[in-house]
Scaffold this motif. Structure first.
Motif, short mmCIF file in Angstrom:
data_model
loop_
_atom_site.label_atom_id
_atom_site.label_comp_id
_atom_site.label_asym_id
_atom_site.label_seq_id
_atom_site.Cartn_x
_atom_site.Cartn_y
_atom_site.Cartn_z
N LEU A 1 -3.36 26.82 -7.15
CA LEU A 1 -3.23 25.47 -6.76
C LEU A 1 -1.72 25.28 -6.71
O LEU A 1 -0.84 25.81 -7.52
CB LEU A 1 -4.01 24.64 -7.24
CG LEU A 1 -5.53 24.79 -7.58
CD1 LEU A 1 -6.11 23.66 -8.29
CD2 LEU A 1 -6.21 24.79 -6.15
N GLU A 2 -1.30 24.35 -5.80
CA GLU A 2 0.23 23.74 -6.03
C GLU A 2 0.03 22.26 -5.85
O GLU A 2 -0.87 21.89 -5.09
CB GLU A 2 1.09 24.52 -4.70
CG GLU A 2 0.48 24.04 -3.54
CD GLU A 2 1.21 24.52 -2.33
OE1 GLU A 2 2.40 24.98 -2.86
OE2 GLU A 2 1.10 24.63 -1.11
N LEU A 3 0.94 21.55 -6.60
CA LEU A 3 1.28 20.33 -6.63
C LEU A 3 1.90 19.92 -5.15
O LEU A 3 3.05 20.14 -4.91
CB LEU A 3 1.95 19.58 -7.74
CG LEU A 3 1.97 18.12 -7.89
CD1 LEU A 3 0.62 17.36 -7.95
CD2 LEU A 3 2.86 17.94 -9.06
N VAL A 4 1.13 18.88 -4.41
CA VAL A 4 2.03 18.65 -3.09
C VAL A 4 1.89 16.76 -2.89
O VAL A 4 1.08 16.24 -3.66
CB VAL A 4 1.36 19.09 -1.84
CG1 VAL A 4 1.75 20.68 -1.90
CG2 VAL A 4 0.01 19.01 -1.57
N TYR B 1 -9.14 16.76 -6.57
CA TYR B 1 -8.10 17.16 -7.47
C TYR B 1 -6.70 16.30 -6.77
O TYR B 1 -5.97 16.99 -6.21
CB TYR B 1 -7.83 18.43 -7.27
CG TYR B 1 -8.82 19.28 -8.12
CD1 TYR B 1 -9.98 18.80 -8.62
CD2 TYR B 1 -8.46 20.78 -8.43
CE1 TYR B 1 -10.86 19.74 -9.39
CE2 TYR B 1 -9.44 21.60 -9.38
CZ TYR B 1 -10.59 20.97 -9.78
OH TYR B 1 -11.34 21.56 -10.37
N ALA B 2 -7.03 14.96 -6.67
CA ALA B 2 -5.79 14.31 -5.87
C ALA B 2 -5.80 12.65 -6.63
O ALA B 2 -6.72 12.18 -7.13
CB ALA B 2 -6.03 14.54 -4.64
N GLU B 3 -5.07 11.96 -5.97
CA GLU B 3 -4.93 10.55 -6.38
C GLU B 3 -5.90 9.84 -5.44
O GLU B 3 -6.27 8.64 -6.03
CB GLU B 3 -3.42 9.98 -6.29
CG GLU B 3 -2.50 10.76 -7.40
CD GLU B 3 -1.08 10.41 -7.35
OE1 GLU B 3 -0.50 10.23 -8.39
OE2 GLU B 3 -0.53 9.94 -6.20
N MET C 1 0.84 -1.17 -0.17
CA MET C 1 0.10 -0.17 -0.01
C MET C 1 1.00 1.10 0.18
O MET C 1 1.88 1.34 0.85
CB MET C 1 -0.92 0.08 1.32
CG MET C 1 -1.94 1.07 1.25
SD MET C 1 -3.24 1.08 0.12
CE MET C 1 -4.24 2.33 0.44
N LYS C 2 0.63 2.29 -0.84
CA LYS C 2 1.39 3.34 -0.87
C LYS C 2 1.11 4.15 0.43
O LYS C 2 0.01 4.12 1.24
CB LYS C 2 0.84 4.21 -2.02
CG LYS C 2 0.99 3.93 -3.33
CD LYS C 2 0.47 4.91 -4.49
CE LYS C 2 1.13 6.07 -4.31
NZ LYS C 2 0.71 7.16 -5.40
N THR C 3 1.99 5.03 0.67
CA THR C 3 2.10 5.65 1.86
C THR C 3 1.94 7.25 1.96
O THR C 3 1.71 7.89 2.91
CB THR C 3 3.52 5.47 2.98
OG1 THR C 3 4.58 5.92 1.93
CG2 THR C 3 3.68 3.97 3.17
N THR C 4 1.98 7.65 0.73
CA THR C 4 1.79 9.11 0.36
C THR C 4 0.86 9.23 -0.98
O THR C 4 0.98 8.09 -1.90
CB THR C 4 3.15 9.76 0.27
OG1 THR C 4 3.84 9.07 -1.28
CG2 THR C 4 3.95 9.73 1.33
N PHE C 5 0.40 10.27 -1.39
CA PHE C 5 -0.38 10.65 -2.53
C PHE C 5 -0.21 11.88 -2.92
O PHE C 5 -0.08 12.98 -2.13
CB PHE C 5 -1.96 10.13 -2.62
CG PHE C 5 -2.59 11.07 -1.66
CD1 PHE C 5 -3.65 11.98 -2.28
CD2 PHE C 5 -2.55 11.00 -0.33
CE1 PHE C 5 -4.20 13.04 -1.40
CE2 PHE C 5 -3.30 12.04 0.58
CZ PHE C 5 -4.08 12.79 -0.01
N ARG C 6 -0.43 12.39 -4.28
CA ARG C 6 -0.12 13.53 -4.78
C ARG C 6 -1.50 14.30 -4.92
O ARG C 6 -2.78 13.39 -5.07
CB ARG C 6 0.47 13.55 -6.26
CG ARG C 6 2.00 12.92 -6.25
CD ARG C 6 2.46 12.95 -7.75
NE ARG C 6 1.60 12.41 -8.55
CZ ARG C 6 1.42 12.75 -10.02
NH1 ARG C 6 2.06 13.82 -10.38
NH2 ARG C 6 0.59 12.15 -10.72
N ALA C 7 -1.45 15.44 -4.63
CA ALA C 7 -3.00 16.14 -4.72
C ALA C 7 -2.43 17.59 -5.23
O ALA C 7 -1.19 18.31 -4.97
CB ALA C 7 -3.34 16.37 -3.32
#
Length: 342
Positions: free
Chosen positions: A16-19, A123-125, A1-7
């Protein structure tokens, strides 16, 4: 399982900013959705330009979400399964215990959360959402077509379906944009005589292609007089937030005609009471529908092929998408993709 995701989160008003964020864990009554794509709506602009202050982390906008359930809390009913394709619209889940909920008015829940406004959106994964917000997506509909129906589609479909209009009635659609281009299709498929109203002659062709029997160019024509010449409108669905035009159109309603408001604006309407009283006309608002009613809109859309016109953009380009929408260049719904398959 992933521990992070992009948004894409709100960095400052209108920007907006990509984090990258830690992966959220669904609560007792929630699900974690792996997002495939998310539609872009006019409400997203308002959410981004006037964000809530003091949030840490900042809000993630977006509320026309299509994805698959990745995990779920213990209280989520077995109706919702891991891997199932689901949608989430502007309503982020009703509480089930307030007075409107107890009366079956789930879309008017007093404790409803709003994706992109009072809770994080699409607006995220990934996104965590209440299970009461979930909408089942028909297998026959592509995710790209389904996403805009979760807001623009269901708003216009239910406004028409609950309007009281009957086959053969004359229905005018004010505004041919993200909502209006769906309203015209639904009105035609429901058996109404459709009048499209918009600014500029260049929209005449698309109005007729979508199903409008008549087109009125509000730049070149006196809309009220033209509508009167067509015999008046039994119903006017105002998808555009144009208070001045709506006010002028009330006299063009047939006796006992109704104006249904969908587009929210900042200017008050100027309507003489006599215009309503003398011919028993009425003015009403229509809100987004429940998950069950949205599923009906999705089914109708597939059955009668009343589908949104879309353009796809990577979710990393969400700023560009919002700028296109603000400039009136979107034709007609932008859908952000997460590159995880549609």
């Amino acid at each position: 399982m992933k521990t992070t995701f992009r948004a894409m989160q709100i960095a400052s008003p209108g920007m907006l900013e990509l984090v990258e964020r830690p992966m959220p864990i669904p609560g007792f009554n929630e699900v974690l959705i792996k997002i495939d794509l998310c539609g872009v709506c006019g409400a997203d602009l308002r959410d981004c330009e006037k964000p809530q202050q003091g949030l840490n982390p900042p809000r993630i906008p977006g509320h026309e979400i299509i994805g698959h359930i990745a995990s779920k809390g213990e209280a989520v009913p077995d109706h919702w399964n891991i891997g199932q394709r689901v949608g989430v619209g502007r309503l982020g889940g009703y509480c089930q215990y307030c007075k409107p909920c107890r009366n079956g008015l789930f879309h008017l829940c007093e404790n409803q959360v709003t994706p992109g406004l009072s809770c994080d959106g699409g607006y995220a994964e990934y996104v965590v959402i209440r299970h009461t917000a979930l909408i089942n997506i028909p297998s026959e509909l592509s995710s790209v077509h389904a996403a805009p129906i979760l807001c623009a589609g269901t708003a216009t479909f239910n406004a028409l379906r609950k309007s009281g209009a009957r086959a053969g009635d004359k229905v005018a659609i004010l505004g041919i944009g993200g909502l209006g281009h769906m309203a015209i299709q639904y009105a035609r498929k429901m058996g109404f005589e459709v009048v499209g109203i918009a600014r500029g002659h260049e929209k005449a062709a698309i109005a007729r292609e979508l199903g409008s029997h008549h087109y009125i160019d509000s730049h070149r024509e006196d809309v009220t007089e033209r509508l009167k010449s067509l015999g008046g409108a039994d119903f006017i669905v105002a998808t555009a937030p144009d208070s001045e035009t709506i006010s002028l159109l009330v006299p063009a309603l047939a006796p006992q005609g109704k104006v249904i408001l969908l587009g929210t604006g900042r200017k008050p309407m100027q309507i003489m009471p006599g215009m309503l009283i003398g011919a028993e006309r009425s003015l009403s608002g229509s809100f987004i529908s429940t998950p069950a009613e949205t599923e009906r809109a999705l089914h109708f859309s597939h059955l009668f092929q009343a589908l949104p016109i879309t353009e796809l953009m990577p979710f990393e380009q969400a700023n560009d998408a919002l700028n296109r929408l603000k400039a009136g260049k979107a034709r007609y719904r932008i859908v952000l993709t997460m590159n995880q398959g549609n």
